[in-house]
Design a protein around this motif. Structure first.
Motif, PDB file in Angstrom:
ATOM      1  N   THR A 109       0.832  -1.201   0.000  1.00  0.00           N
ATOM      2  CA  THR A 109       0.000   0.000   0.000  1.00  0.00           C
ATOM      3  C   THR A 109       0.869   1.255   0.000  1.00  0.00           C
ATOM      4  OG1 THR A 109      -1.749  -1.159   1.228  1.00  0.00           O
ATOM      5  CG2 THR A 109      -1.802   1.250   1.231  1.00  0.00           C
ATOM      6  N   ALA A 110       1.932   1.260   0.804  1.00  0.00           N
ATOM      7  CA  ALA A 110       2.826   2.417   0.871  1.00  0.00           C
ATOM      8  C   ALA A 110       3.522   2.651  -0.470  1.00  0.00           C
ATOM      9  CB  ALA A 110       3.856   2.208   1.981  1.00  0.00           C
ATOM     10  N   CYS A 111       3.921   1.567  -1.127  1.00  0.00           N
ATOM     11  CA  CYS A 111       4.599   1.688  -2.428  1.00  0.00           C
ATOM     12  C   CYS A 111       3.662   2.220  -3.506  1.00  0.00           C
ATOM     13  CB  CYS A 111       5.163   0.341  -2.851  1.00  0.00           C
ATOM     14  SG  CYS A 111       6.582  -0.208  -1.876  1.00  0.00           S
ATOM     15  N   GLU A 112       2.437   1.760  -3.499  1.00  0.00           N
ATOM     16  CA  GLU A 112       1.480   2.219  -4.506  1.00  0.00           C
ATOM     17  C   GLU A 112       1.099   3.675  -4.289  1.00  0.00           C
ATOM     18  OE1 GLU A 112      -1.637  -0.597  -4.087  1.00  0.00           O
ATOM     19  OE2 GLU A 112      -0.702  -2.085  -5.420  1.00  0.00           O
ATOM     20  N   THR A 113       1.110   4.110  -3.028  1.00  0.00           N
ATOM     21  CA  THR A 113       0.783   5.505  -2.724  1.00  0.00           C
ATOM     22  C   THR A 113       1.938   6.426  -3.089  1.00  0.00           C
ATOM     23  OG1 THR A 113      -0.629   4.797  -0.886  1.00  0.00           O
ATOM     24  CG2 THR A 113       0.081   7.101  -0.910  1.00  0.00           C
ATOM     25  N   THR A 114       3.126   6.109  -2.586  1.00  0.00           N
ATOM     26  CA  THR A 114       4.331   6.898  -2.871  1.00  0.00           C
ATOM     27  C   THR A 114       5.483   5.930  -3.110  1.00  0.00           C
ATOM     28  OG1 THR A 114       3.542   8.652  -1.393  1.00  0.00           O
ATOM     29  CG2 THR A 114       5.858   8.745  -2.076  1.00  0.00           C
ATOM     30  N   PRO A 115       5.785   5.616  -4.353  1.00  0.00           N
ATOM     31  CA  PRO A 115       6.851   4.643  -4.628  1.00  0.00           C
ATOM     32  C   PRO A 115       8.202   5.102  -4.087  1.00  0.00           C
ATOM     33  CG  PRO A 115       5.506   5.028  -6.588  1.00  0.00           C
ATOM     34  CD  PRO A 115       5.115   6.065  -5.585  1.00  0.00           C
ATOM     35  N   PRO A 116       8.910   4.227  -3.361  1.00  0.00           N
ATOM     36  CA  PRO A 116      10.240   4.569  -2.859  1.00  0.00           C
ATOM     37  C   PRO A 116      11.287   4.353  -3.945  1.00  0.00           C
ATOM     38  CG  PRO A 116       9.658   2.376  -2.140  1.00  0.00           C
ATOM     39  CD  PRO A 116       8.464   2.902  -2.900  1.00  0.00           C
TER      40      PRO A 116
END
Length: 271
Positions: free
Chosen positions: A48-55
């Protein structure tokens, strides 16, 4: 993924591990190196974190509840938004089969726990550098493709201009070849016709009583009508010849303009 590793740019790294101590250790280590660190205790939260703001990079543990690292990696590599993010597995599993599976699902590197801090830092730097180089290469390839397309379009335009210039030269030569003979004939023809009409008038005056055969031909031809038609035809020929001259001049000017444009484009190309 940032494509320009400026000196002050801080890469964003997501650390995924279900062990809080590992998260704190890795977070402190990477923060000391100047990275921005995000943490996740499970794979689903990480996705979810990656889809929101990819690192820029992911450190991913394998043995986690609900969804293991292999499954999380497979999911991330299946998404257009996250598939380019490099993933470094970091796990206590050190069997060759485990490592092979990690690379098979899309992992970029593999670090075995317990890890050496210097090794983690070095491997992260290498992956970020590799990604930056790949992005640079992709940008250069796009620029090359664009330049190639522009060059092809320019070559097509030059070829078209050359055809126009060649056609213009041909039209100009044809116009010159036709113009002088036409004008010479038009200029000479009225005098010839006037002479013939004058000769007929003299004959009619000198021989007012022609033979029946001649009289029949004169009546049949209607000389007065023929004379008027000749004058009308000559006026029309002069008008048409003037029109032809205007068209020839317009075509010559048009193609001379095309040649001038082509010459300017060639000069610009060589500058």
């Amino acid at each position: 993924m940032n494509s320009k590793p400026a000196k002050n740019y801080q890469a964003n790294i997501l650390v995924v591990d279900d062990m809080p101590d590992n998260l704190r250790l890795l977070s402190a280590l990477l923060s000391e190196q100047g990275y921005k660190v995000r943490k996740s205790l499970n794979a689903q939260m990480a996705i979810t974190a990656c889809e929101t703001t990819p690192p820029d990079l992911i450190l991913l543990d394998i043995n986690m509840p609900d969804m293991n690292g292999y499954e999380a990696c497979h999911h991330l590599k299946s998404s257009d938004r996250t598939r380019e993010i490099p993933i470094i597995f970091i796990s206590a599993l050190d069997d060759i089969v485990d490592k092979a599976k990690a690379f098979d699902v899309g992992g970029a590197d593999y670090i075995t726990k317990p890890f050496q801090e210097a090794e983690v830092v070095l491997r992260i730097k290498n992956q970020l550098k590799l990604c930056w180089l790949e992005n640079q290469l992709e940008e250069k390839n796009l620029l090359l493709a664009q330049t190639t397309q522009e060059l092809q379009q320019a070559q097509i335009q030059i070829a078209q201009n050359q055809k126009i210039a060649a056609l213009g030269k041909l039209v100009s030569e044809i116009a010159d070849d036709l113009k002088d003979p036409i004008y010479r004939q038009i200029d000479s023809l009225p005098q010839y016709l006037e002479d013939l009409l004058y000769l007929i008038a003299v004959y009619q005056k000198e021989y007012p009583h022609p033979s029946p055969q001649v009289q029949s031909i004169v009546e049949k031809l209607n000389l007065d009508s023929i004379e008027q038609d000749i004058h009308n035809m000559m006026a029309a020929m002069h008008k048409d010849s003037d029109r032809f001259q205007q068209i020839s001049l317009a075509l010559s000017n048009f193609f001379e303009l095309g040649e001038s444009k082509l010459s300017n484009e060639k000069q610009i190309t060589w500058l």
